[in-house]
Design a protein around this motif. Structure first.
Motif, short mmCIF file in Angstrom:
data_model
loop_
_atom_site.label_atom_id
_atom_site.label_comp_id
_atom_site.label_asym_id
_atom_site.label_seq_id
_atom_site.Cartn_x
_atom_site.Cartn_y
_atom_site.Cartn_z
N GLU A 36 5.92 -10.20 4.18
CA GLU A 36 4.99 -10.52 3.09
C GLU A 36 4.87 -9.31 2.20
OE1 GLU A 36 1.17 -12.47 4.10
OE2 GLU A 36 1.60 -11.65 6.08
N GLU A 37 4.78 -9.55 0.89
CA GLU A 37 4.60 -8.44 -0.04
C GLU A 37 3.86 -8.94 -1.27
OE1 GLU A 37 7.67 -5.20 -0.67
OE2 GLU A 37 7.93 -6.44 -2.47
N GLU A 38 2.84 -8.21 -1.66
CA GLU A 38 2.09 -8.50 -2.87
C GLU A 38 2.95 -8.05 -4.04
OE1 GLU A 38 -1.41 -10.17 -4.17
OE2 GLU A 38 -1.41 -9.38 -2.15
N GLY A 39 3.10 -8.91 -5.04
CA GLY A 39 3.89 -8.55 -6.21
C GLY A 39 2.97 -8.22 -7.38
N GLN A 40 3.55 -8.15 -8.56
CA GLN A 40 2.77 -7.88 -9.77
C GLN A 40 1.98 -9.12 -10.17
OE1 GLN A 40 3.92 -5.39 -12.64
NE2 GLN A 40 4.85 -4.05 -11.14
N ASP A 41 0.82 -8.90 -10.77
CA ASP A 41 -0.04 -9.98 -11.26
C ASP A 41 -0.33 -11.00 -10.15
OD1 ASP A 41 -0.10 -8.79 -13.85
OD2 ASP A 41 1.85 -9.70 -14.26
N GLN A 43 1.97 -12.72 -8.42
CA GLN A 43 3.17 -12.96 -7.61
C GLN A 43 2.96 -12.50 -6.17
OE1 GLN A 43 7.02 -12.77 -8.94
NE2 GLN A 43 6.32 -14.21 -10.46
N TYR A 44 3.58 -13.22 -5.26
CA TYR A 44 3.50 -12.91 -3.83
C TYR A 44 4.84 -13.31 -3.23
CZ TYR A 44 0.90 -12.17 0.51
OH TYR A 44 0.42 -11.67 1.70
N PRO A 62 9.81 -16.09 -3.96
CA PRO A 62 8.58 -15.80 -4.70
C PRO A 62 7.59 -16.97 -4.71
CG PRO A 62 10.34 -16.34 -6.23
CD PRO A 62 10.94 -16.37 -4.85
N PHE A 63 6.32 -16.61 -4.70
CA PHE A 63 5.22 -17.57 -4.80
C PHE A 63 4.27 -17.11 -5.89
CE2 PHE A 63 6.77 -18.25 -0.56
CZ PHE A 63 6.52 -19.58 -0.28
N LYS A 64 3.51 -18.05 -6.40
CA LYS A 64 2.43 -17.76 -7.35
C LYS A 64 1.13 -17.94 -6.59
CE LYS A 64 0.32 -19.70 -11.48
NZ LYS A 64 0.36 -18.92 -12.68
N LYS A 65 0.21 -16.99 -6.74
CA LYS A 65 -1.06 -17.03 -6.03
C LYS A 65 -2.16 -17.44 -7.01
CE LYS A 65 -2.80 -13.15 -4.34
NZ LYS A 65 -3.13 -12.03 -3.45
N ASN A 66 -3.01 -18.40 -6.60
CA ASN A 66 -4.12 -18.80 -7.47
C ASN A 66 -5.36 -17.97 -7.14
OD1 ASN A 66 -5.33 -19.97 -5.18
ND2 ASN A 66 -4.87 -22.07 -5.78
N ASP A 67 -6.46 -18.26 -7.83
CA ASP A 67 -7.68 -17.46 -7.66
C ASP A 67 -8.34 -17.67 -6.30
OD1 ASP A 67 -8.49 -20.03 -8.24
OD2 ASP A 67 -9.75 -19.48 -9.94
N LYS A 68 -7.89 -18.67 -5.53
CA LYS A 68 -8.42 -18.89 -4.18
C LYS A 68 -7.52 -18.25 -3.12
CE LYS A 68 -9.36 -23.41 -5.46
NZ LYS A 68 -9.09 -24.78 -5.14
N GLY A 69 -6.45 -17.61 -3.57
CA GLY A 69 -5.52 -16.98 -2.63
C GLY A 69 -4.49 -17.93 -2.06
N LYS A 75 10.07 -20.67 -7.54
CA LYS A 75 11.40 -21.28 -7.64
C LYS A 75 12.03 -21.20 -6.27
CE LYS A 75 13.32 -17.02 -9.44
NZ LYS A 75 14.03 -16.38 -10.50
N ASN A 76 12.95 -22.10 -6.03
CA ASN A 76 13.60 -22.15 -4.73
C ASN A 76 14.80 -21.20 -4.76
OD1 ASN A 76 14.11 -22.89 -2.11
ND2 ASN A 76 15.34 -24.65 -2.70
N GLU A 77 14.50 -19.91 -4.65
CA GLU A 77 15.56 -18.91 -4.65
C GLU A 77 15.19 -17.81 -3.67
OE1 GLU A 77 17.48 -17.46 -8.38
OE2 GLU A 77 16.68 -15.54 -7.68
N TRP A 78 16.10 -17.49 -2.80
CA TRP A 78 15.87 -16.47 -1.78
C TRP A 78 16.62 -15.20 -2.15
CZ3 TRP A 78 12.75 -17.21 2.54
CH2 TRP A 78 12.24 -18.50 2.68
#
Length: 103
Positions: A36-41, A43-44, A62-69, A75-78
């Motif tokens: 797991e790694e926290e990304g910019q803005d 992104q997770y 990559p994942f996008k994190k909302n305000d609830k975490g 995108k489906n890319e590893w």
């Protein structure tokens, strides 16, 4: 427009952990865990840390994190990152099995 489905971090990790044993058996992996790694803005990155032939790789998507975490896939890319500093990251795998085959 299709609404994105958000899942908790725990749901995603639980799903990934279900695949440990089949991946170890199928791809000759010595050790596997969650990455797991926290990304910019907002992104997770979540995926696996895998060791094969004494080398460690971080394989993530990559994942996008909302305000609830909660998280939703961007995108489906590893991507494969090696612990060897001189090795470039390898992008563009459509599924985790393709990335695991590469290492």
């Amino acid at each position: 427009m299709k609404r994105m489905e958000y899942l908790t971090r725990e749901q995603i990790i639980n799903d990934l952990q279900q695949s440990y044993q089949p991946y170890i058996d199928k791809f000759g992996i010595e050790d596997i865990g969650i990455f797991e790694e926290e990304g910019q803005d907002d992104q997770y990155y979540i995926g696996y840390t895998a060791r094969k032939e004494g080398k460690t790789y971080h394989i993530h998507t990559p994942f996008k994190k909302n305000d609830k975490g909660e998280l939703t896939p961007i995108k489906n890319e590893w991507t494969i990152e090696s612990d060897e500093p001189q090795r470039e990251d390898i992008h563009g795998f459509r599924d985790i099995e393709s990335a695991l085959r590469e290492i």
